[in-house]
Motif scaffolding. Sequence first.
Motif, PDB file in Angstrom:
ATOM      1  N   LEU A 279       0.831  -1.191   0.000  1.00 15.96           N
ATOM      2  CA  LEU A 279       0.000   0.000   0.000  1.00 15.96           C
ATOM      3  C   LEU A 279       0.868   1.244   0.000  1.00 15.96           C
ATOM      4  CD1 LEU A 279      -2.578  -1.051   2.721  1.00 15.96           C
ATOM      5  CD2 LEU A 279      -2.892  -1.121   0.260  1.00 15.96           C
ATOM      6  N   ARG A 280       0.423   2.229  -0.725  1.00 15.38           N
ATOM      7  CA  ARG A 280       1.136   3.505  -0.739  1.00 15.38           C
ATOM      8  C   ARG A 280       0.913   4.255   0.569  1.00 15.38           C
ATOM      9  NH1 ARG A 280      -2.036   5.559  -5.050  1.00 15.38           N
ATOM     10  NH2 ARG A 280      -1.850   7.496  -3.927  1.00 15.38           N
ATOM     11  N   SER A 281       1.878   5.054   0.915  1.00 16.06           N
ATOM     12  CA  SER A 281       1.763   5.905   2.092  1.00 16.06           C
ATOM     13  C   SER A 281       0.667   6.948   1.869  1.00 16.06           C
ATOM     14  CB  SER A 281       3.100   6.593   2.353  1.00 16.06           C
ATOM     15  OG  SER A 281       2.979   7.495   3.424  1.00 16.06           O
ATOM     16  N   LEU A 282      -0.072   7.253   2.926  1.00 17.78           N
ATOM     17  CA  LEU A 282      -1.078   8.305   2.862  1.00 17.78           C
ATOM     18  C   LEU A 282      -0.509   9.529   3.577  1.00 17.78           C
ATOM     19  CD1 LEU A 282      -4.279   6.245   3.691  1.00 17.78           C
ATOM     20  CD2 LEU A 282      -3.500   7.027   1.460  1.00 17.78           C
ATOM     21  N   PRO A 283      -0.081  10.529   2.823  1.00 14.64           N
ATOM     22  CA  PRO A 283       0.656  11.638   3.434  1.00 14.64           C
ATOM     23  C   PRO A 283      -0.159  12.515   4.381  1.00 14.64           C
ATOM     24  CG  PRO A 283       0.214  12.112   1.139  1.00 14.64           C
ATOM     25  CD  PRO A 283      -0.223  10.688   1.380  1.00 14.64           C
ATOM     26  N   TYR A 284      -1.477  12.472   4.305  1.00 15.82           N
ATOM     27  CA  TYR A 284      -2.272  13.402   5.109  1.00 15.82           C
ATOM     28  C   TYR A 284      -3.132  12.737   6.175  1.00 15.82           C
ATOM     29  CZ  TYR A 284      -0.792  16.319   1.278  1.00 15.82           C
ATOM     30  OH  TYR A 284      -0.025  16.970   0.346  1.00 15.82           O
ATOM     31  N   SER A 285      -3.067  11.427   6.323  1.00 14.58           N
ATOM     32  CA  SER A 285      -3.960  10.778   7.286  1.00 14.58           C
ATOM     33  C   SER A 285      -3.674  11.216   8.726  1.00 14.58           C
ATOM     34  CB  SER A 285      -3.894   9.257   7.156  1.00 14.58           C
ATOM     35  OG  SER A 285      -2.584   8.792   7.385  1.00 14.58           O
TER      36      SER A 285
ATOM     37  N   VAL B 223      -6.305  10.342  21.118  1.00 14.08           N
ATOM     38  CA  VAL B 223      -5.813  10.314  19.743  1.00 14.08           C
ATOM     39  C   VAL B 223      -4.711   9.273  19.656  1.00 14.08           C
ATOM     40  CG1 VAL B 223      -4.675  11.640  17.930  1.00 14.08           C
ATOM     41  CG2 VAL B 223      -6.362  12.742  19.398  1.00 14.08           C
ATOM     42  N   MET B 224      -4.842   8.398  18.684  1.00 16.37           N
ATOM     43  CA  MET B 224      -3.832   7.373  18.454  1.00 16.37           C
ATOM     44  C   MET B 224      -3.265   7.588  17.057  1.00 16.37           C
ATOM     45  SD  MET B 224      -5.789   4.118  20.203  1.00 16.37           S
ATOM     46  CE  MET B 224      -4.301   3.195  20.621  1.00 16.37           C
ATOM     47  N   VAL B 225      -2.003   7.981  16.987  1.00 14.11           N
ATOM     48  CA  VAL B 225      -1.345   8.206  15.702  1.00 14.11           C
ATOM     49  C   VAL B 225       0.030   7.560  15.712  1.00 14.11           C
ATOM     50  CG1 VAL B 225      -2.564  10.353  15.135  1.00 14.11           C
ATOM     51  CG2 VAL B 225      -0.449  10.458  16.421  1.00 14.11           C
ATOM     52  N   ASP B 226       0.585   7.412  14.516  1.00 17.94           N
ATOM     53  CA  ASP B 226       1.859   6.706  14.362  1.00 17.94           C
ATOM     54  C   ASP B 226       3.076   7.604  14.520  1.00 17.94           C
ATOM     55  OD1 ASP B 226       1.515   8.152  12.069  1.00 17.94           O
ATOM     56  OD2 ASP B 226       2.079   6.539  10.715  1.00 17.94           O
ATOM     57  N   ASP B 227       2.917   8.710  15.228  1.00 12.63           N
ATOM     58  CA  ASP B 227       4.019   9.640  15.441  1.00 12.63           C
ATOM     59  C   ASP B 227       4.012  10.059  16.904  1.00 12.63           C
ATOM     60  OD1 ASP B 227       5.882  11.665  15.488  1.00 12.63           O
ATOM     61  OD2 ASP B 227       4.843  12.949  14.060  1.00 12.63           O
ATOM     62  N   LEU B 228       4.937   9.536  17.676  1.00 10.81           N
ATOM     63  CA  LEU B 228       4.963   9.825  19.110  1.00 10.81           C
ATOM     64  C   LEU B 228       5.141  11.306  19.404  1.00 10.81           C
ATOM     65  CD1 LEU B 228       7.006   6.792  20.473  1.00 10.81           C
ATOM     66  CD2 LEU B 228       4.543   7.162  20.575  1.00 10.81           C
ATOM     67  N   ALA B 229       5.748  12.054  18.486  1.00 10.54           N
ATOM     68  CA  ALA B 229       5.925  13.486  18.704  1.00 10.54           C
ATOM     69  C   ALA B 229       4.591  14.229  18.626  1.00 10.54           C
ATOM     70  CB  ALA B 229       6.902  14.054  17.684  1.00 10.54           C
ATOM     71  N   ALA B 230       3.582  13.635  18.004  1.00 12.46           N
ATOM     72  CA  ALA B 230       2.294  14.298  17.822  1.00 12.46           C
ATOM     73  C   ALA B 230       1.327  14.049  18.970  1.00 12.46           C
ATOM     74  CB  ALA B 230       1.662  13.845  16.504  1.00 12.46           C
TER      75      ALA B 230
END
Length: 78
Positions: A1-7, A30-37
């Motif tokens: 799958l291609r990366s989704l740049p804005y999800s 909020v659960m996201v794949d960037d711990l900095a966020a």
Amino acid sequence: LRSLPYSRKDILDFRDVLLETGFKPENVVVMVDDLAAIPQTNPAGRFLPEADKIRTELSTLIPSLDPDDTLVIALAGH
């Protein structure tokens, strides 16, 4: 799958809309794949959107809901 740049941005923007419309920050998870966020958690990485962690958060959250509460679940990604 291609990366989704804005999800990630989409879900963080949705969080902001919830907060702007009156949801209390302590009631928005909020659960996201960037711990900095996302805030620091114990254990570290608690809010990474992995299946077992999503199940854990839901099983923790759902029993604490009252009949008049609103639960909003939003997904952004594949």
